[in-house]
Design a protein around this motif. Sequence first.
Motif, PDB file in Angstrom:
ATOM      1  N   TYR A  69     -43.529 -10.835 -42.292  1.00 16.61           N
ATOM      2  CA  TYR A  69     -44.800 -10.442 -42.908  1.00 16.61           C
ATOM      3  C   TYR A  69     -45.977 -10.400 -41.939  1.00 16.61           C
ATOM      4  O   TYR A  69     -47.092 -10.079 -42.345  1.00 16.61           O
ATOM      5  CB  TYR A  69     -45.129 -11.395 -44.061  1.00 16.61           C
TER       6      TYR A  69
ATOM      7  N   GLU B 162     -49.299  -7.607 -41.698  1.00 18.65           N
ATOM      8  CA  GLU B 162     -49.547  -6.867 -42.936  1.00 18.65           C
ATOM      9  C   GLU B 162     -51.009  -6.423 -42.996  1.00 18.65           C
ATOM     10  O   GLU B 162     -51.906  -7.167 -42.619  1.00 18.65           O
ATOM     11  CB  GLU B 162     -49.248  -7.750 -44.158  1.00 18.65           C
ATOM     12  N   ASN B 163     -51.222  -5.220 -43.470  1.00 26.98           N
ATOM     13  CA  ASN B 163     -52.589  -4.708 -43.591  1.00 26.98           C
ATOM     14  C   ASN B 163     -52.717  -3.921 -44.898  1.00 26.98           C
ATOM     15  O   ASN B 163     -52.031  -2.916 -45.082  1.00 26.98           O
ATOM     16  CB  ASN B 163     -52.915  -3.808 -42.396  1.00 26.98           C
TER      17      ASN B 163
ATOM     18  N   SER C 107     -54.265  -8.010 -45.553  1.00 24.77           N
ATOM     19  CA  SER C 107     -53.691  -9.317 -45.828  1.00 24.77           C
ATOM     20  C   SER C 107     -53.595  -9.507 -47.340  1.00 24.77           C
ATOM     21  O   SER C 107     -54.455  -9.054 -48.096  1.00 24.77           O
ATOM     22  CB  SER C 107     -54.572 -10.425 -45.235  1.00 24.77           C
ATOM     23  N   ARG C 108     -52.567 -10.192 -47.777  1.00 28.62           N
ATOM     24  CA  ARG C 108     -52.414 -10.442 -49.215  1.00 28.62           C
ATOM     25  C   ARG C 108     -53.279 -11.607 -49.693  1.00 28.62           C
ATOM     26  O   ARG C 108     -53.328 -11.884 -50.889  1.00 28.62           O
ATOM     27  CB  ARG C 108     -50.944 -10.703 -49.551  1.00 28.62           C
TER      28      ARG C 108
ATOM     29  N   PRO D 225     -56.280 -14.080 -42.525  1.00 29.21           N
ATOM     30  CA  PRO D 225     -55.898 -12.816 -41.892  1.00 29.21           C
ATOM     31  C   PRO D 225     -54.405 -12.810 -41.585  1.00 29.21           C
ATOM     32  O   PRO D 225     -53.787 -13.865 -41.416  1.00 29.21           O
ATOM     33  CB  PRO D 225     -56.727 -12.809 -40.599  1.00 29.21           C
ATOM     34  N   SER D 226     -53.828 -11.639 -41.499  1.00 28.37           N
ATOM     35  CA  SER D 226     -52.387 -11.557 -41.244  1.00 28.37           C
ATOM     36  C   SER D 226     -52.027 -11.972 -39.824  1.00 28.37           C
ATOM     37  O   SER D 226     -50.850 -12.084 -39.488  1.00 28.37           O
ATOM     38  CB  SER D 226     -51.881 -10.138 -41.510  1.00 28.37           C
TER      39      SER D 226
ATOM     40  N   TYR E 121     -49.400 -17.249 -41.225  1.00 32.19           N
ATOM     41  CA  TYR E 121     -49.480 -16.209 -42.258  1.00 32.19           C
ATOM     42  C   TYR E 121     -48.100 -15.841 -42.788  1.00 32.19           C
ATOM     43  O   TYR E 121     -47.896 -15.722 -44.002  1.00 32.19           O
ATOM     44  CB  TYR E 121     -50.164 -14.952 -41.719  1.00 32.19           C
TER      45      TYR E 121
ATOM     46  N   ALA F 295     -47.000 -16.067 -46.640  1.00 29.52           N
ATOM     47  CA  ALA F 295     -46.588 -14.861 -47.361  1.00 29.52           C
ATOM     48  C   ALA F 295     -45.174 -15.016 -47.912  1.00 29.52           C
ATOM     49  O   ALA F 295     -44.885 -14.608 -49.042  1.00 29.52           O
ATOM     50  CB  ALA F 295     -46.668 -13.654 -46.434  1.00 29.52           C
TER      51      ALA F 295
END
Length: 231
Positions: free
Chosen positions: A166, A169-170, A172-173, A178-179, A184, A188
């Motif tokens: 993960y 990721e862009n 971030s969930r 931030p991813s 992270y 995730a």
Amino acid sequence: GELYLYQYEFNQAEDQFRMVVAMKGDYSGKANKMWQMSQKIVRAMPGTSVGKKVALHEKITRADLAVLLAEELKISTLMKRQTTPASGFQTPQEMRAANTSQGGPSDAKGHWAEVWIKELSGYGILEGAPGQPFYPDNPVNRAEYCMAIQRLLSIVTGDASLETRYFGENPSRFQDVPSSHPAYNAMALCSERGIMQADMMTGRFEPGKPVSGADALLSIRSFQNALRITF
């Protein structure tokens, strides 16, 4: 309610706290907090005496986490069932044998959780390589907890890609992470598997927030459910 709680009679404690909350008196605020905690513990169903003790901790330490993973998750039993090479072409059993032969973490000797710390470090679940510090009394935050769960999932599934899946990721969930955050991927992964979630209303994961014993136990039960889905 507190009397029942600290005697590990969690169902009775939950009932007592609920009654105080319903009265809406001076103690309802405190009772509500204790009620929520007792509800979590009842749902998590700690099955060992040491698990029940750690369940009451407002903030768990690395030693507490080692105890919960060893006793409540039964990690040694879990690893014995896993024969797929997990890391460096080693099975979990081979990994533990190699690490155990070098001794435990340097600060585990004489600690009340020494046995459990050695067990976890033997499998490489928590940092603390043989001869290196484990920092058993340091508190565990949500990011660190997820890192431990990520490592566990990677080992028991034999899927090393879980530890990088993960990153990047862009967008971030999570609203507050931030991813590119070092943990992270672990956060995730735990979120994806339903093991530990972001706040439903704000979308914040709060990686630096301490983990309580009750929350840790609930996450362990979610981890067990995730494993049943995986295999």
